[in-house]
Every structure is written in structure tokens, then in C-alpha cells.
Design a protein around this motif. Structure first.
Motif, PDB file in Angstrom:
ATOM      1  N   LYS A 242       0.835  -1.206   0.000  1.00 38.68           N
ATOM      2  CA  LYS A 242       0.000   0.000   0.000  1.00 38.68           C
ATOM      3  C   LYS A 242       0.865   1.249   0.000  1.00 38.68           C
ATOM      4  O   LYS A 242       0.771   2.074  -0.882  1.00 38.68           O
ATOM      5  N   CYS A 243       1.707   1.399   1.054  1.00 40.41           N
ATOM      6  CA  CYS A 243       2.451   2.656   1.170  1.00 40.41           C
ATOM      7  C   CYS A 243       3.775   2.601   0.407  1.00 40.41           C
ATOM      8  O   CYS A 243       4.214   3.605  -0.139  1.00 40.41           O
ATOM      9  N   GLY A 244       4.414   1.457   0.406  1.00 36.19           N
ATOM     10  CA  GLY A 244       5.717   1.336  -0.260  1.00 36.19           C
ATOM     11  C   GLY A 244       6.864   1.910   0.548  1.00 36.19           C
ATOM     12  O   GLY A 244       8.001   1.928   0.087  1.00 36.19           O
ATOM     13  N   ARG A 247       5.490   1.868   6.301  1.00 39.60           N
ATOM     14  CA  ARG A 247       4.636   2.473   7.325  1.00 39.60           C
ATOM     15  C   ARG A 247       3.330   1.717   7.567  1.00 39.60           C
ATOM     16  O   ARG A 247       2.798   1.747   8.666  1.00 39.60           O
ATOM     17  N   CYS A 248       2.774   1.048   6.561  1.00 41.40           N
ATOM     18  CA  CYS A 248       1.415   0.499   6.724  1.00 41.40           C
ATOM     19  C   CYS A 248       1.407  -0.970   7.169  1.00 41.40           C
ATOM     20  O   CYS A 248       0.423  -1.450   7.703  1.00 41.40           O
ATOM     21  N   GLY A 249       2.475  -1.712   6.941  1.00 41.31           N
ATOM     22  CA  GLY A 249       2.564  -3.105   7.364  1.00 41.31           C
ATOM     23  C   GLY A 249       1.964  -4.114   6.393  1.00 41.31           C
ATOM     24  O   GLY A 249       2.005  -5.315   6.653  1.00 41.31           O
ATOM     25  N   CYS A 251       3.042  -5.321   3.674  1.00 41.53           N
ATOM     26  CA  CYS A 251       3.995  -6.229   3.016  1.00 41.53           C
ATOM     27  C   CYS A 251       4.847  -6.996   4.021  1.00 41.53           C
ATOM     28  O   CYS A 251       5.830  -7.619   3.643  1.00 41.53           O
ATOM     29  N   CYS A 259       8.755  -3.933   1.251  1.00 46.56           N
ATOM     30  CA  CYS A 259       8.866  -2.673   0.483  1.00 46.56           C
ATOM     31  C   CYS A 259      10.150  -1.920   0.771  1.00 46.56           C
ATOM     32  O   CYS A 259      10.655  -1.213  -0.106  1.00 46.56           O
TER      33      CYS A 259
END
Ligand SMILES: Cc1cc2nc3c(=O)[nH]c(=O)nc-3n(C[C@H](O)[C@H](O)[C@H](O)COP(=O)(O)OP(=O)(O)OC[C@H]3O[C@@H](n4cnc5c(N)ncnc54)[C@H](O)[C@@H]3O)c2cc1C
Ligand code: FES
Length: 289
Positions: A242-244, A247-249, A251, A259
Motif C-alpha cells: 500500500k504505502c511502499g 509504514r502500513c505493514g 507487506c 517494500c
């Protein structure tokens, strides 16, 4: 790049659309207004492509400025699989898209003195292409082998690059397709079936692999068992993102973010990430390799 810039897409215009196969195209995006933000990208890094109304998705750069790409551009080779990629395929040349990046850790710098084997399956040739091109720019004295497998002759991508490499002294290219037909005069079989031949051609000390997950696990293990040090086998992973930017978790695999810690890992690192490869059956392994 600061934290805010990580999340702001750059505007880009589709400058060129290159057909690769029935379901795959290469898109050359010209950053507009011009910026050099992608010019220092490394092979194996990726960009987040955004389309108005469809969201974002990650795609690996299939050309980089340190090896053949035009500065100020972002080149992505995209397979049409779902919503966003279908919307992208419907856009004409000149349309505007958004792009963030470059993100992630790419392939290790090429080692000009060590014979290196590149193994790609299907769309996996797209991330490996800039690594091979960068290796050739680094003027290797050691040989290179490229083993590329596709579903059939029509599904092969980056055919112009494959032809260039085949004509380059010191580069051994082996192409194979799973389903041969009357128009295909090359090898028929999977990359697994031609791996020994590729290894015998250059006796590699390094390798890089990109393709379906079952292929990565199987080919990586065979290269390790053949004597290539696990720390010298580079593997490009794919995970939902999602964020790459870590930060979002989305991956997260075991204790690593694909990421930012990847998407390229060494086989040694992957041995500490038991969830990196999905469980495989003999059937999925046979299909992938
Ligand atoms: C680091 C990275 C690099 C990538 N590089 C490329 C590239 O160079 N070229 C390319 O064509 N694709 C690449 N991909 C995959 C690409 O991001 C997906 O194909 C894309 O998100 C699909 O978007 P969509 O909206 O068209 O498909 P959706 O409508 O979201 O999904 C269609 C189908 O694809 C599956 N799918 C979607 N994304 C993924 C994923 N990441 N892993 C497994 N299955 C998925 C869905 O489950 C669904 O079955 C990469 C992915 C990652 C994580
Ligand atoms: S995609 Fe958000 S943490 Fe990796």
C-alpha cells in the motif's frame, strides 16, 4: 526525499506504449514537469503507479537511467491482471498518471569479475532486465548467462533486449517455452529443465532470480545446492503493498518489510523468513518450474 514527498505522486505523461505480448505492455512515462527524482534508481527498485479513480499499485522499473533509460522518465512493464492494470491499458499515449518512488532495495551492484546467472520466469524478466543491462554497462570480463522461460512463444516479453543480449559476446541466452508450437524453433520445457545447461555454460558464482514464488524457491535451492553461496543468490519477492515506505505493514513478512528491506533479498536472508514463499505442492512446483 522527505516523508511528505514519499506520499505525493509526481505527475507523468504516458510518452510511449510498447506492446510486449497479448497481456503485457511497457509504458514509458515522462515526468511532467521534468524532475530527476527517478534518475538515481537502481535495478530492482519499484514505483507506485496511481490512476485517478483506481488507486495505486507497485511496479518494478524495467529500465533505469544508469543503464539505457532516458533521464526524467519512468519505464514500467505491466501485465494486465485486474482493475488498475486494465484501466491503464485503456489509456492512450499522452494521458496523465501519478508515480511515486523510487522505492525499495534493488539488486546488488553487478560484480564484473564473477560469472553471473540471471533466471527469469514470465513477467519476471521485467525486473531482471535493468540488472542485466546495468551489468553489461559495467563492462564485465566474466561471462553472463540469461535463462528465460515463458508460457509460450507469444508470451515472451522484452524480445528486443533478448536479441541484443544473444548477439553480445560473452552472454549466453537460453530461452524456453512450456508450450511449443510450429512457429517456435527454440527449447521446449521449463527453466528448471534447462538450469543445469545454463549453469554448465558459465559456472556461475552469482545469480539473480525473478518469477513466480514456487519458481523462486525451487531454483534458489537448486543454485544453492549446486554450490553458489546463499548470500550471492538475489531473489526478487512480490507482496501486496500500500504505502511502499515501511509504514502500513501490508507487506510484512516475518520480521521484514518487503517494500523497504526488499523487494530483493538474498537467499541467505530468505532462509530466516519462513513465510517468504507460500507452501508449494508438487503440482504448483511443476507448473512454475
Ligand atoms: C514490488 C512489486 C513489484 C511488482 N512489479 C510488477 C511489474 O513489474 N509488472 C507487473 O505487471 N506487475 C508487478 N507487480 C504486481 C502488480 O503490483 C499487480 O499485478 C497489480 O497490483 C495488480 O493491480 P490490479 O488492480 O490490476 O489487479 P487487482 O484487481 O488488484 O487484482 C487482480 C488479481 O491479481 C492478484 N494480485 C494483485 N496484486 C498482487 C500481488 N502483489 N501479488 C499477488 N497477486 C496479486 C489479485 O489477488 C487478483 O487475483 C509487482 C508487485 C510488487 C509488490
Ligand atoms: S507496503 Fe506499507 S509497509 Fe510495506
Amino acid at each position: 526525499m522527505n516523508a511528505v514527498q514519499h506520499f505525493l505522486p509526481y505527475r507523468a505523461q504516458i510518452a510511449e506504449i510498447i506492446p510486449e505480448s497479448d497481456d503485457t505492455r511497457t509504458f514509458v512515462l515522462a515526468l511532467d514537469p521534468p524532475t530527476s527524482v527517478f534518475d538515481a534508481s537502481r535495478p530492482g527498485q519499484f514505483a507506485m503507479l496511481s490512476l485517478f479513480g483506481y488507486g495505486e499499485a507497485p511496479f518494478t522499473l524495467s529500465s533505469v537511467a544508469c543503464a539505457l533509460a532516458v533521464p526524467g522518465t519512468v519505464t514500467l512493464t505491466v501485465r494486465r491482471v485486474g482493475t488498475l492494470t486494465s484501466a491503464l491499458f485503456a489509456l492512450p499515449q499522452g494521458a496523465l498518471v501519478g508515480v511515486r518512488g523510487p522505492f525499495g532495495r534493488g539488486f546488488p551492484a553487478p560484480h564484473a569479475w564473477e560469472p553471473t546467472l540471471y533466471v527469469a520466469g514470465g513477467c519476471g524478466l521485467a525486473p531482471l532486465k535493468p540488472a542485466i543491462e546495468h551489468h553489461l554497462v559495467a563492462r564485465p570480463t566474466a561471462p553472463i548467462a540469461v535463462l528465460y522461460g515463458a508460457r509460450d512463444a507469444e508470451a515472451r516479453i522484452h524480445r528486443a533486449a533478448l536479441a541484443t543480449w544473444s548477439a553480445t559476446p560473452g552472454v549466453h541466452v537460453i530461452e524456453c517455452v512450456e508450450n511449443g508450437n510450429a512457429a517456435w524453433h527454440g527449447h521446449v520445457g521449463t527453466v528448471g529443465e534447462f538450469l543445469n545447461r545454463a549453469m554448465q555454460s558459465i559456472h556461475p558464482e552469482r545469480a539473480a532470480i525473478c518469477g513466480p514464488p514456487a519458481m523462486l524457491a525451487h531454483i534458489g535451492a537448486r543454485l544453492r545446492d549446486a554450490g553458489i553461496l546463499p548470500g550471492r543468490i538475489a531473489v526478487a519477492l512480490e507482496r501486496y503493498m500500500k504505502c511502499g515506505t515501511g509504514r502500513c505493514g501490508h507487506c510484512y513478512v516475518n520480521h521484514r518489510y518487503v517494500c523497504t528491506d526488499g523487494p530483493v533479498f538474498t537467499f541467505a536472508e530468505l532462509s530466516e523468513l519462513p513465510d517468504a514463499f507460500p507452501p508449494t505442492t508438487d503440482a504448483t512446483m511443476a507448473a512454475a518450474c
